[in-house]
Write a protein that holds these residues in place. Sequence first.
Motif, PDB file in Angstrom:
ATOM      1  N   ARG A   1      53.587 119.489  -9.261  1.00  0.00           N
ATOM      2  CA  ARG A   1      54.925 119.348  -9.636  1.00  0.00           C
ATOM      3  C   ARG A   1      55.671 120.676  -9.583  1.00  0.00           C
ATOM      4  O   ARG A   1      56.795 120.813  -9.251  1.00  0.00           O
ATOM      5  CB  ARG A   1      55.052 118.616 -11.035  1.00  0.00           C
ATOM      6  CG  ARG A   1      56.243 117.875 -11.432  1.00  0.00           C
ATOM      7  CD  ARG A   1      56.095 117.385 -13.006  1.00  0.00           C
ATOM      8  NE  ARG A   1      55.437 118.204 -13.732  1.00  0.00           N
ATOM      9  CZ  ARG A   1      56.262 119.216 -14.586  1.00  0.00           C
ATOM     10  NH1 ARG A   1      57.615 119.127 -14.268  1.00  0.00           N
ATOM     11  NH2 ARG A   1      55.852 119.760 -15.695  1.00  0.00           N
ATOM     12  N   HIS A   2      55.110 121.682 -10.286  1.00  0.00           N
ATOM     13  CA  HIS A   2      55.616 123.001 -10.523  1.00  0.00           C
ATOM     14  C   HIS A   2      55.911 123.397  -8.967  1.00  0.00           C
ATOM     15  O   HIS A   2      57.375 123.919  -8.765  1.00  0.00           O
ATOM     16  CB  HIS A   2      54.851 123.978 -11.208  1.00  0.00           C
ATOM     17  CG  HIS A   2      54.922 123.884 -12.592  1.00  0.00           C
ATOM     18  ND1 HIS A   2      54.266 123.128 -13.279  1.00  0.00           N
ATOM     19  CD2 HIS A   2      55.759 124.387 -13.400  1.00  0.00           C
ATOM     20  CE1 HIS A   2      54.546 123.073 -14.402  1.00  0.00           C
ATOM     21  NE2 HIS A   2      55.380 123.992 -14.609  1.00  0.00           N
ATOM     22  N   ALA A   3      55.027 123.212  -7.878  1.00  0.00           N
ATOM     23  CA  ALA A   3      55.503 123.648  -6.668  1.00  0.00           C
ATOM     24  C   ALA A   3      56.698 122.991  -5.986  1.00  0.00           C
ATOM     25  O   ALA A   3      57.466 123.696  -5.360  1.00  0.00           O
ATOM     26  CB  ALA A   3      54.201 123.675  -5.853  1.00  0.00           C
ATOM     27  N   ASN A   4      56.571 121.639  -6.178  1.00  0.00           N
ATOM     28  CA  ASN A   4      57.736 121.120  -5.557  1.00  0.00           C
ATOM     29  C   ASN A   4      58.935 121.337  -6.078  1.00  0.00           C
ATOM     30  O   ASN A   4      60.024 121.297  -5.432  1.00  0.00           O
ATOM     31  CB  ASN A   4      57.353 119.440  -5.494  1.00  0.00           C
ATOM     32  CG  ASN A   4      58.117 118.728  -4.616  1.00  0.00           C
ATOM     33  OD1 ASN A   4      57.789 118.749  -3.555  1.00  0.00           O
ATOM     34  ND2 ASN A   4      59.022 117.962  -5.078  1.00  0.00           N
TER      35      ASN A   4
ATOM     36  N   VAL B   1      48.066 123.779  -0.647  1.00  0.00           N
ATOM     37  CA  VAL B   1      47.402 123.123  -1.586  1.00  0.00           C
ATOM     38  C   VAL B   1      48.321 121.502  -1.690  1.00  0.00           C
ATOM     39  O   VAL B   1      47.827 120.720  -1.771  1.00  0.00           O
ATOM     40  CB  VAL B   1      47.526 123.677  -3.061  1.00  0.00           C
ATOM     41  CG1 VAL B   1      47.186 122.385  -4.188  1.00  0.00           C
ATOM     42  CG2 VAL B   1      46.523 124.737  -3.223  1.00  0.00           C
ATOM     43  N   SER B   2      49.563 121.625  -1.769  1.00  0.00           N
ATOM     44  CA  SER B   2      50.618 120.646  -1.700  1.00  0.00           C
ATOM     45  C   SER B   2      50.342 119.771  -0.804  1.00  0.00           C
ATOM     46  O   SER B   2      50.337 118.458  -0.810  1.00  0.00           O
ATOM     47  CB  SER B   2      51.826 121.228  -1.662  1.00  0.00           C
ATOM     48  OG  SER B   2      52.816 120.640  -2.668  1.00  0.00           O
ATOM     49  N   THR B   3      50.019 120.361   0.429  1.00  0.00           N
ATOM     50  CA  THR B   3      50.086 119.129   1.445  1.00  0.00           C
ATOM     51  C   THR B   3      48.475 118.636   1.735  1.00  0.00           C
ATOM     52  O   THR B   3      48.343 117.708   2.033  1.00  0.00           O
ATOM     53  CB  THR B   3      50.293 119.939   2.922  1.00  0.00           C
ATOM     54  OG1 THR B   3      49.674 121.153   3.126  1.00  0.00           O
ATOM     55  CG2 THR B   3      51.728 120.328   2.958  1.00  0.00           C
TER      56      THR B   3
ATOM     57  N   ARG C   1      50.464 110.466  -7.927  1.00  0.00           N
ATOM     58  CA  ARG C   1      50.605 110.622  -6.363  1.00  0.00           C
ATOM     59  C   ARG C   1      52.257 110.042  -6.106  1.00  0.00           C
ATOM     60  O   ARG C   1      53.098 110.666  -5.260  1.00  0.00           O
ATOM     61  CB  ARG C   1      49.678 110.177  -5.623  1.00  0.00           C
ATOM     62  CG  ARG C   1      50.141 110.244  -3.938  1.00  0.00           C
ATOM     63  CD  ARG C   1      48.851 109.811  -3.188  1.00  0.00           C
ATOM     64  NE  ARG C   1      48.362 108.752  -3.287  1.00  0.00           N
ATOM     65  CZ  ARG C   1      47.141 108.533  -3.789  1.00  0.00           C
ATOM     66  NH1 ARG C   1      46.357 109.326  -4.034  1.00  0.00           N
ATOM     67  NH2 ARG C   1      46.401 107.010  -3.782  1.00  0.00           N
ATOM     68  N   ALA C   2      52.502 108.850  -6.544  1.00  0.00           N
ATOM     69  CA  ALA C   2      53.683 108.323  -6.138  1.00  0.00           C
ATOM     70  C   ALA C   2      55.062 109.002  -6.655  1.00  0.00           C
ATOM     71  O   ALA C   2      55.933 109.162  -5.953  1.00  0.00           O
ATOM     72  CB  ALA C   2      53.729 106.831  -6.895  1.00  0.00           C
TER      73      ALA C   2
ATOM     74  N   ARG D   1      58.971 114.644  -2.983  1.00  0.00           N
ATOM     75  CA  ARG D   1      58.989 114.831  -1.716  1.00  0.00           C
ATOM     76  C   ARG D   1      59.992 114.384  -0.653  1.00  0.00           C
ATOM     77  O   ARG D   1      60.708 114.849   0.042  1.00  0.00           O
ATOM     78  CB  ARG D   1      57.626 115.027  -0.930  1.00  0.00           C
ATOM     79  CG  ARG D   1      56.945 116.294  -1.210  1.00  0.00           C
ATOM     80  CD  ARG D   1      55.752 116.400  -1.845  1.00  0.00           C
ATOM     81  NE  ARG D   1      54.779 116.020  -0.723  1.00  0.00           N
ATOM     82  CZ  ARG D   1      53.533 116.583  -0.768  1.00  0.00           C
ATOM     83  NH1 ARG D   1      53.224 117.493  -1.577  1.00  0.00           N
ATOM     84  NH2 ARG D   1      52.681 115.987   0.350  1.00  0.00           N
ATOM     85  N   ASP D   2      59.936 113.066  -0.783  1.00  0.00           N
ATOM     86  CA  ASP D   2      60.887 112.360   0.065  1.00  0.00           C
ATOM     87  C   ASP D   2      62.251 112.595  -0.199  1.00  0.00           C
ATOM     88  O   ASP D   2      63.222 112.743   0.642  1.00  0.00           O
ATOM     89  CB  ASP D   2      60.917 110.672  -0.419  1.00  0.00           C
ATOM     90  CG  ASP D   2      59.587 110.228   0.380  1.00  0.00           C
ATOM     91  OD1 ASP D   2      58.839 111.007   1.252  1.00  0.00           O
ATOM     92  OD2 ASP D   2      59.118 109.183   0.040  1.00  0.00           O
TER      93      ASP D   2
END
Lengths: 205, 205, 205, 205
Positions: free
Chosen positions: D68-71, D113-115, D126-127, D133-134
Amino acid sequence: MNTRSAALVADTGRRNEAVILNAALEAFGRKGFNGASMRDVAKLAGTSLSNLYNYFPSKSRLLAEVLRHANEELQARVRRAVADAGDDASSRMREAVRAYVGFVVDHQVAMLVSTNEVRYLDPDDRAALVAERDSTQGTFEEIVAQGVASGEFRTPYAADAARAILSGIGAIASWYRPDGRLSRGQLAEQQARYALALLEARLPH
Amino acid sequence: MNTRSAALVADTGRRNEAVILNAALEAFGRKGFNGASMRDVAKLAGTSLSNLYNYFPSKSRLLAEVLRHANEELQARVRRAVADAGDDASSRMREAVRAYVGFVVDHQVAMLVSTNEVRYLDPDDRAALVAERDSTQGTFEEIVAQGVASGEFRTPYAADAARAILSGIGAIASWYRPDGRLSRGQLAEQQARYALALLEARLPH
Amino acid sequence: MNTRSAALVADTGRRNEAVILNAALEAFGRKGFNGASMRDVAKLAGTSLSNLYNYFPSKSRLLAEVLRHANEELQARVRRAVADAGDDASSRMREAVRAYVGFVVDHQVAMLVSTNEVRYLDPDDRAALVAERDSTQGTFEEIVAQGVASGEFRTPYAADAARAILSGIGAIASWYRPDGRLSRGQLAEQQARYALALLEARLPH
Amino acid sequence: MNTRSAALVADTGRRNEAVILNAALEAFGRKGFNGASMRDVAKLAGTSLSNLYNYFPSKSRLLAEVLRHANEELQARVRRAVADAGDDASSRMREAVRAYVGFVVDHQVAMLVSTNEVRYLDPDDRAALVAERDSTQGTFEEIVAQGVASGEFRTPYAADAARAILSGIGAIASWYRPDGRLSRGQLAEQQARYALALLEARLPH
DNA sequence: TATGAATGAGTGTTCATTCAT
DNA sequence: TATGAATGAACACTCATTCAT
């Protein structure tokens, strides 16, 4: 929260102590001593885990206190009942049984925890509690002895009768439901009759 | 190792299974289900922790199997005794009680674990075991009903009498010592007498 | 079992080997290398856990073989396509891309495992696989170089273009669904166009 | 310790939380989610295993927070870049790509890691992440649509172009080395060019 | 009195691998 | 070639308890 039992420990003076004791009783009742965690107790008591240790130095001592309170109440009820009963052994046994049954029904969880979890006490605490329990059983044994002496009870196995009677009553905690077939009073009456019959008392017909 | 009980599970065919079951019984008996660890069981069984899982998929299922075996043996003993007894309710009750007491004395630990640890079973396993136990109790209830019908038993509380009797006998497991005041046979005789008295049977004088 | 991919490893000669390799591919695809256990693989292969070790000496070597087979197939497809293509760089690139896309779609799981789990290979196996992969990428790089030399491709970043193209195509494995908006053929056509555009090829209008 | 990435999670207020998140990122980056143990994370964070659970209730939730932080950071960078860009689709795409590449280079491990590890998230987490991401991808898709509408981009495959572009950029994380042939800025410029070319934008000559 | 952070030992369970058959 | 039993190390996680505040 638990509709089958009134709070066992009254809220006098050190308030949180009573809250914690009742929470511990509930936790141990639900999951057993080893199955319940101090976190469970804290949650039920509405306090923090570490605060528990301001009141009780260990989980084991907490259990000891819970059981001590339970036994105190049971003993008090039985003694009071015997004191208030008539003079003959049958009346005294009847009232003692009624009182014991009353406790089991009012504090079902306490009775269950009391019988199932004593073994997890530290040796000293266990010894102390067992002594107290023996003293309560002793009250019944004295009545049996009185009845045998007076000829009211004719059982040839007087020495073990009190224990047999109390075993049966104690087990009530594991099946009684307040909304079941028998009311509190009917159950007490029934158990008194079982007890006197077991003692081979001269029963009224 | 445990001088109070013969091995509950016989060592036929699948050897390690029996070894593990007996080890589990002993471990659960000593420390309770939650107090005993799978490591304890492994140690007592003389095998490795992980090997336990080649035989039982979980601690809970291991307990279930232990209790199933115990109940099976108890049930078999009682049924055999009743089948071999006379026709009247008093004789049948006497033999049923003797058999039950015999099991409790021979497998004291199994009886203790059976009564104290059922609650930790998974719901399905618990339901199955309770059903089996109800069936054993049913045997006693039928005898009570027969005795009441025939006039042998005069208790006004027939419906709950079987349970009261079995509670008392089950509790023996928590105090009986083979080197105590009563022999195995005397204990059985005593309990039979208690049972018939509780049922208000016409007793021999 | 997996409708999105045909079996990657053909069943020639040592039959169980192929079965196990395909099972491993499926297991690693579902849960990742570290998430899938040898028991999972055995179950999918329909054999016993210990029998796996008659074919592959370790989990890591099993992965290595899976990835080797996958890469072999991919490489063969690409080389065949390039050999069968015309002489100009654009045609060759187009066919190479089509072949690569075809593999990704036919063996989606293999592609996913290939990209995600290489890192868990033992150093030697990883080095060997990376070398093979570089060789496949080399095929694309040669085509790029040819196109730049001939003036067909005008990108100023020729050195990294092949990798950029293959990254995009490889990622298809993580989202393509056979019942989605694009058919296998449309997808291949699309990717070929993306590739040529990225290379700044003179596109037909 | 890790020279390729600055700390992803800033150390504001709840200090240990940030320390643990960064340790988890590093551990998952080195060995993958299933390959890294909570002990690994604890060691990297310089705390005890059990203390981890005072901050995150499970390994899976820990991963969720890391991702979550990365995104969040990636999304913020892209949005800021687009907002600061010119009005035409080409400029906006160029800046968006530059920002995305910047994130990948600055937080290579986080991108990897994210991917690679999203799949190990619990379904709900995940959802949630996929939705985020979408939304980032959506930003790129809007720019593509704008460019197609304005005639700046002439690709016939507009619908999938954003995904194709982002796949290529994301893959950078798996090969980029800061001491390699391309500087951070050159790489960004290169990727922007690839993206616009892929979109068949009218390129400057 | 009360808390949240911290810890080391322990929990049930699963792992890859080996071995005897 | 194939199996089931066995093992020691490791896993994620929880425990009772302590400590600084």
